[in-house]
Design a protein around this motif. Structure first.
Motif, PDB file in Angstrom:
ATOM      1  N   GLU A 215      42.131 -32.670 -24.463  1.00 12.40           N
ATOM      2  CA  GLU A 215      41.566 -31.479 -25.099  1.00 12.40           C
ATOM      3  C   GLU A 215      40.483 -31.791 -26.132  1.00 12.40           C
ATOM      4  O   GLU A 215      39.770 -30.883 -26.551  1.00 12.40           O
ATOM      5  CB  GLU A 215      42.693 -30.670 -25.767  1.00 12.40           C
ATOM      6  CG  GLU A 215      43.842 -30.294 -24.840  1.00 12.40           C
ATOM      7  CD  GLU A 215      43.430 -29.326 -23.739  1.00 12.40           C
ATOM      8  OE1 GLU A 215      42.372 -28.668 -23.883  1.00 12.40           O
ATOM      9  OE2 GLU A 215      44.161 -29.230 -22.736  1.00 12.40           O
ATOM     10  N   GLY A 216      40.405 -33.043 -26.566  1.00 11.45           N
ATOM     11  CA  GLY A 216      39.399 -33.407 -27.559  1.00 11.45           C
ATOM     12  C   GLY A 216      39.650 -32.837 -28.939  1.00 11.45           C
ATOM     13  O   GLY A 216      38.722 -32.683 -29.733  1.00 11.45           O
ATOM     14  N   ILE A 217      40.908 -32.528 -29.269  1.00 17.06           N
ATOM     15  CA  ILE A 217      41.241 -31.933 -30.566  1.00 17.06           C
ATOM     16  C   ILE A 217      41.557 -33.053 -31.560  1.00 17.06           C
ATOM     17  O   ILE A 217      42.461 -33.854 -31.333  1.00 17.06           O
ATOM     18  CB  ILE A 217      42.442 -30.987 -30.436  1.00 17.06           C
ATOM     19  CG1 ILE A 217      42.102 -29.840 -29.476  1.00 17.06           C
ATOM     20  CG2 ILE A 217      42.865 -30.454 -31.802  1.00 17.06           C
ATOM     21  CD1 ILE A 217      43.262 -28.920 -29.179  1.00 17.06           C
ATOM     22  N   PRO A 218      40.818 -33.139 -32.671  1.00 21.25           N
ATOM     23  CA  PRO A 218      41.005 -34.246 -33.607  1.00 21.25           C
ATOM     24  C   PRO A 218      42.209 -34.055 -34.525  1.00 21.25           C
ATOM     25  O   PRO A 218      42.813 -32.985 -34.595  1.00 21.25           O
ATOM     26  CB  PRO A 218      39.699 -34.241 -34.410  1.00 21.25           C
ATOM     27  CG  PRO A 218      39.282 -32.804 -34.414  1.00 21.25           C
ATOM     28  CD  PRO A 218      39.687 -32.265 -33.060  1.00 21.25           C
ATOM     29  N   LEU A 219      42.515 -35.116 -35.241  1.00 15.64           N
ATOM     30  CA  LEU A 219      43.592 -35.121 -36.238  1.00 15.64           C
ATOM     31  C   LEU A 219      43.252 -34.150 -37.366  1.00 15.64           C
ATOM     32  O   LEU A 219      42.071 -33.926 -37.678  1.00 15.64           O
ATOM     33  CB  LEU A 219      43.732 -36.541 -36.790  1.00 15.64           C
ATOM     34  CG  LEU A 219      44.986 -36.924 -37.565  1.00 15.64           C
ATOM     35  CD1 LEU A 219      46.196 -36.917 -36.646  1.00 15.64           C
ATOM     36  CD2 LEU A 219      44.799 -38.313 -38.183  1.00 15.64           C
ATOM     37  N   ARG A 220      44.290 -33.590 -37.993  1.00 10.47           N
ATOM     38  CA  ARG A 220      44.069 -32.677 -39.118  1.00 10.47           C
ATOM     39  C   ARG A 220      45.022 -33.047 -40.252  1.00 10.47           C
ATOM     40  O   ARG A 220      46.172 -33.443 -40.029  1.00 10.47           O
ATOM     41  CB  ARG A 220      44.287 -31.230 -38.685  1.00 10.47           C
ATOM     42  CG  ARG A 220      45.633 -30.936 -38.074  1.00 10.47           C
ATOM     43  CD  ARG A 220      45.719 -29.530 -37.503  1.00 10.47           C
ATOM     44  NE  ARG A 220      45.687 -28.495 -38.516  1.00 10.47           N
ATOM     45  CZ  ARG A 220      45.540 -27.195 -38.245  1.00 10.47           C
ATOM     46  NH1 ARG A 220      45.403 -26.796 -36.984  1.00 10.47           N
ATOM     47  NH2 ARG A 220      45.525 -26.302 -39.217  1.00 10.47           N
ATOM     48  N   PRO A 221      44.575 -32.916 -41.511  1.00  8.17           N
ATOM     49  CA  PRO A 221      45.408 -33.326 -42.637  1.00  8.17           C
ATOM     50  C   PRO A 221      46.527 -32.357 -42.981  1.00  8.17           C
ATOM     51  O   PRO A 221      47.572 -32.776 -43.498  1.00  8.17           O
ATOM     52  CB  PRO A 221      44.408 -33.436 -43.789  1.00  8.17           C
ATOM     53  CG  PRO A 221      43.301 -32.508 -43.425  1.00  8.17           C
ATOM     54  CD  PRO A 221      43.207 -32.544 -41.929  1.00  8.17           C
ATOM     55  N   ASP A 222      46.351 -31.057 -42.724  1.00 12.93           N
ATOM     56  CA  ASP A 222      47.373 -30.066 -43.097  1.00 12.93           C
ATOM     57  C   ASP A 222      48.488 -30.064 -42.053  1.00 12.93           C
ATOM     58  O   ASP A 222      48.732 -29.058 -41.380  1.00 12.93           O
ATOM     59  CB  ASP A 222      46.750 -28.681 -43.253  1.00 12.93           C
ATOM     60  CG  ASP A 222      46.005 -28.206 -42.011  1.00 12.93           C
ATOM     61  OD1 ASP A 222      45.709 -29.036 -41.129  1.00 12.93           O
ATOM     62  OD2 ASP A 222      45.730 -26.996 -41.915  1.00 12.93           O
ATOM     63  N   TRP A 223      49.208 -31.165 -41.990  1.00  9.11           N
ATOM     64  CA  TRP A 223      50.200 -31.360 -40.935  1.00  9.11           C
ATOM     65  C   TRP A 223      51.383 -30.407 -41.058  1.00  9.11           C
ATOM     66  O   TRP A 223      52.140 -30.221 -40.114  1.00  9.11           O
ATOM     67  CB  TRP A 223      50.683 -32.810 -40.930  1.00  9.11           C
ATOM     68  CG  TRP A 223      51.168 -33.260 -39.589  1.00  9.11           C
ATOM     69  CD1 TRP A 223      52.467 -33.509 -39.219  1.00  9.11           C
ATOM     70  CD2 TRP A 223      50.366 -33.535 -38.418  1.00  9.11           C
ATOM     71  NE1 TRP A 223      52.519 -33.923 -37.899  1.00  9.11           N
ATOM     72  CE2 TRP A 223      51.246 -33.945 -37.392  1.00  9.11           C
ATOM     73  CE3 TRP A 223      49.006 -33.470 -38.157  1.00  9.11           C
ATOM     74  CZ2 TRP A 223      50.801 -34.277 -36.115  1.00  9.11           C
ATOM     75  CZ3 TRP A 223      48.557 -33.811 -36.888  1.00  9.11           C
ATOM     76  CH2 TRP A 223      49.449 -34.204 -35.887  1.00  9.11           C
ATOM     77  N   GLU A 224      51.532 -29.767 -42.202  1.00  7.65           N
ATOM     78  CA  GLU A 224      52.597 -28.777 -42.333  1.00  7.65           C
ATOM     79  C   GLU A 224      52.390 -27.626 -41.350  1.00  7.65           C
ATOM     80  O   GLU A 224      53.366 -27.018 -40.888  1.00  7.65           O
ATOM     81  CB  GLU A 224      52.692 -28.257 -43.772  1.00  7.65           C
ATOM     82  CG  GLU A 224      51.482 -27.507 -44.286  1.00  7.65           C
ATOM     83  CD  GLU A 224      50.395 -28.400 -44.855  1.00  7.65           C
ATOM     84  OE1 GLU A 224      49.476 -27.862 -45.504  1.00  7.65           O
ATOM     85  OE2 GLU A 224      50.463 -29.633 -44.661  1.00  7.65           O
ATOM     86  N   VAL A 225      51.145 -27.326 -41.019  1.00  2.60           N
ATOM     87  CA  VAL A 225      50.866 -26.273 -40.040  1.00  2.60           C
ATOM     88  C   VAL A 225      51.409 -26.681 -38.666  1.00  2.60           C
ATOM     89  O   VAL A 225      51.992 -25.871 -37.943  1.00  2.60           O
ATOM     90  CB  VAL A 225      49.349 -25.985 -39.961  1.00  2.60           C
ATOM     91  CG1 VAL A 225      49.060 -24.941 -38.887  1.00  2.60           C
ATOM     92  CG2 VAL A 225      48.828 -25.523 -41.319  1.00  2.60           C
ATOM     93  N   VAL A 226      51.234 -27.945 -38.332  1.00  4.76           N
ATOM     94  CA  VAL A 226      51.743 -28.472 -37.061  1.00  4.76           C
ATOM     95  C   VAL A 226      53.267 -28.452 -37.055  1.00  4.76           C
ATOM     96  O   VAL A 226      53.904 -27.974 -36.102  1.00  4.76           O
ATOM     97  CB  VAL A 226      51.222 -29.909 -36.829  1.00  4.76           C
ATOM     98  CG1 VAL A 226      51.804 -30.490 -35.549  1.00  4.76           C
ATOM     99  CG2 VAL A 226      49.703 -29.936 -36.798  1.00  4.76           C
ATOM    100  N   VAL A 227      53.868 -28.956 -38.119  1.00  2.00           N
ATOM    101  CA  VAL A 227      55.335 -29.031 -38.184  1.00  2.00           C
ATOM    102  C   VAL A 227      55.953 -27.642 -38.199  1.00  2.00           C
ATOM    103  O   VAL A 227      57.014 -27.414 -37.595  1.00  2.00           O
ATOM    104  CB  VAL A 227      55.766 -29.870 -39.405  1.00  2.00           C
ATOM    105  CG1 VAL A 227      57.272 -29.763 -39.637  1.00  2.00           C
ATOM    106  CG2 VAL A 227      55.362 -31.331 -39.199  1.00  2.00           C
ATOM    107  N   ASN A 228      55.325 -26.694 -38.871  1.00  2.00           N
ATOM    108  CA  ASN A 228      55.829 -25.313 -38.850  1.00  2.00           C
ATOM    109  C   ASN A 228      55.949 -24.803 -37.421  1.00  2.00           C
ATOM    110  O   ASN A 228      56.960 -24.193 -37.040  1.00  2.00           O
ATOM    111  CB  ASN A 228      54.899 -24.374 -39.626  1.00  2.00           C
ATOM    112  CG  ASN A 228      54.903 -24.584 -41.121  1.00  2.00           C
ATOM    113  OD1 ASN A 228      53.944 -24.220 -41.795  1.00  2.00           O
ATOM    114  ND2 ASN A 228      55.940 -25.201 -41.663  1.00  2.00           N
TER     115      ASN A 228
END
Length: 423
Positions: A215-228
């Motif tokens: 998908e070409g989606i890069p890393l992001r620092p606000d990982w709480e959004v991912v974990v939520n």
């Protein structure tokens, strides 16, 4: 995964110099990547002789030879699985498919980078197909999952606890790092979790596995959004005890998981292997100590003087390992194309102002010979929740990044601690 040790620092410290003569692969760079499958031997991911045979096939070859040798091994194992399945030997087929997935996964690290190498995508897709074929076999088949996340769902797998496949059990969410895949996480931690009676949920987040490769989606620092989003998905699963959910991050996941936990109160336990405070701080120390830059001038690496950036860039591009870590992997994963942009993108990956928000009991590992674990004590002091520090040493054969030479010891101690938290 796993990052090669010292993923964003300058030193090569994956193994002490005195161990170099015992390398399986002739090239140190290849040995760092090619020996990953050895960590998975206790969990059915490989056998020593299979890895040694690949090393022999690579010989003095280049990155292309490395890739081809691992893919050939994966193809052979996949063929053995097909033949076994055709004869009705499901156990052998499952084992062969799992090993094939491991060898495909090991093949493409040296050819990381943007634009994505077609060989990487081909091997990755073979890896996923082999893993899916393996997990589909047996009395409790596992199918790929899709975790809702904005416009692009995150891929995942729910691995049930062995012997408790249909029972409500505690869950371990396994959080990957900079450059490993779900296959690596499966063998590194999910099998051990399942054997200990825990369900496990594996996923690729932004900048990881399929989210990056496909998908070409890069890393992001606000990982709480991912974990939520992952926890939202997990608590809706009928087999998950929502009161006993642990988040377990390895390699860069030792930073991402605590960041995620800082904004997710539904977690009952957190494991960071190793606990990593910041991505940029490792670079910052070098800039200050090796280049004589004043600490205040290096407070934001994205604003460094261009002459310093140019000197750093020249050093990085002349060193094979640094070139891979920063230019091939770092630029790609962060979605940038130059060193200044990479430094600027790395700065937000820090736990300052977030660590004190972690509420659940937290376990941090610190391993001898792993630069990423050097700040574990500082990290521990910043936490206000109940904490435990687990140390691993060379005398135990568990030194180096993520205890890859004795992963089973790490898993025993980690899951003993988790047993106590969820007792």
């Amino acid at each position: 995964m796993i990052a090669v040790t010292c993923a964003w620092t300058w030193r090569r410290c994956n193994r002490p110099p005195e161990r170099l003569p015992t390398m399986l692969f002739k090239n140190e760079f290849h040995d760092d990547f090619g020996t990953w499958p050895l960590a998975y031997i206790p969990y059915g991911g490989a056998d020593f002789g299979e890895v040694r045979a690949v090393a022999d096939a690579v010989g003095d070859g280049d990155d292309g030879a490395f890739h081809e040798a691992f893919v050939a091994a994966g193809d052979r194992l996949k063929g053995e699985g097909d033949e076994a399945l055709a004869k009705g030997h499901e156990v052998s087929a499952r084992e062969s498919y799992l090993r094939a997935s491991t060898f495909y996964a090991a093949s493409f690290h040296p050819i990381f980078g943007a634009p994505v190498d077609p060989r990487l995508l081909a091997a990755y897709r073979k890896q996923v197909a082999a893993l899916n074929a393996a997990l589909a076999l047996g009395p409790h088949p596992v199918k790929p999952l899709s975790i809702p996340f904005g416009e692009t769902p995150m891929p995942g797998y729910f691995i049930p606890a062995h012997g408790f496949e249909t029972e409500r059990r505690p869950l371990v969410i396994l959080n990957n790092g900079y450059d490993a895949t779900i296959t690596d996480t499966y063998f590194a931690s999910a099998v051990a979790a399942s054997r200990r009676g825990y369900h496990a949920l594996l996923f690729d987040g932004p900048g990881q596995g399929a989210m990056l490769y496909e998908e070409g989606i890069p890393l992001r620092p606000d990982w709480e959004v991912v974990v939520n989003a992952v926890v939202d998905f997990a608590v809706a699963l009928p087999l998950v005890d929502p009161e006993r959910i642990a988040l377990y991050g390895w390699s860069l996941g030792g930073h991402l998981a605590p960041r995620g936990a800082s904004g997710e109160p539904r977690l009952a336990a957190l494991i960071a292997d190793p606990g990593t405070w910041s991505i940029a701080d490792g670079f910052r120390k070098v800039v200050v100590s090796k280049f004589g830059i004043a600490p205040e001038a290096a407070a934001d690496l994205g604003t460094l003087d261009q002459a310093v950036i140019d000197r750093l860039d020249a050093i990085i591009r002349k060193d094979r390992t640094l070139h891979w870590k920063i230019v091939q992997r770092g630029f790609w994963v962060h979605g940038v194309d130059n060193l200044r942009a990479f430094f600027a993108s790395a700065e937000p990956f820090a736990l300052k102002g977030r660590a004190e928000l972690v509420q659940c009991p937290t376990l941090i590992t610190q391993t001898e010979g792993d630069a990423l674990a050097e700040d574990a004590g500082t990290f521990l002091d910043a936490l206000t929740c109940p904490t435990t520090l687990l140390s691993f040493t060379a005398a135990e054969g568990a030194d180096g990044h993520c205890e890859m030479q004795n992963r089973s010891l790490l898993n025993r101690r980690v899951f003993d601690w988790l047993d106590e938290q969820f007792a």
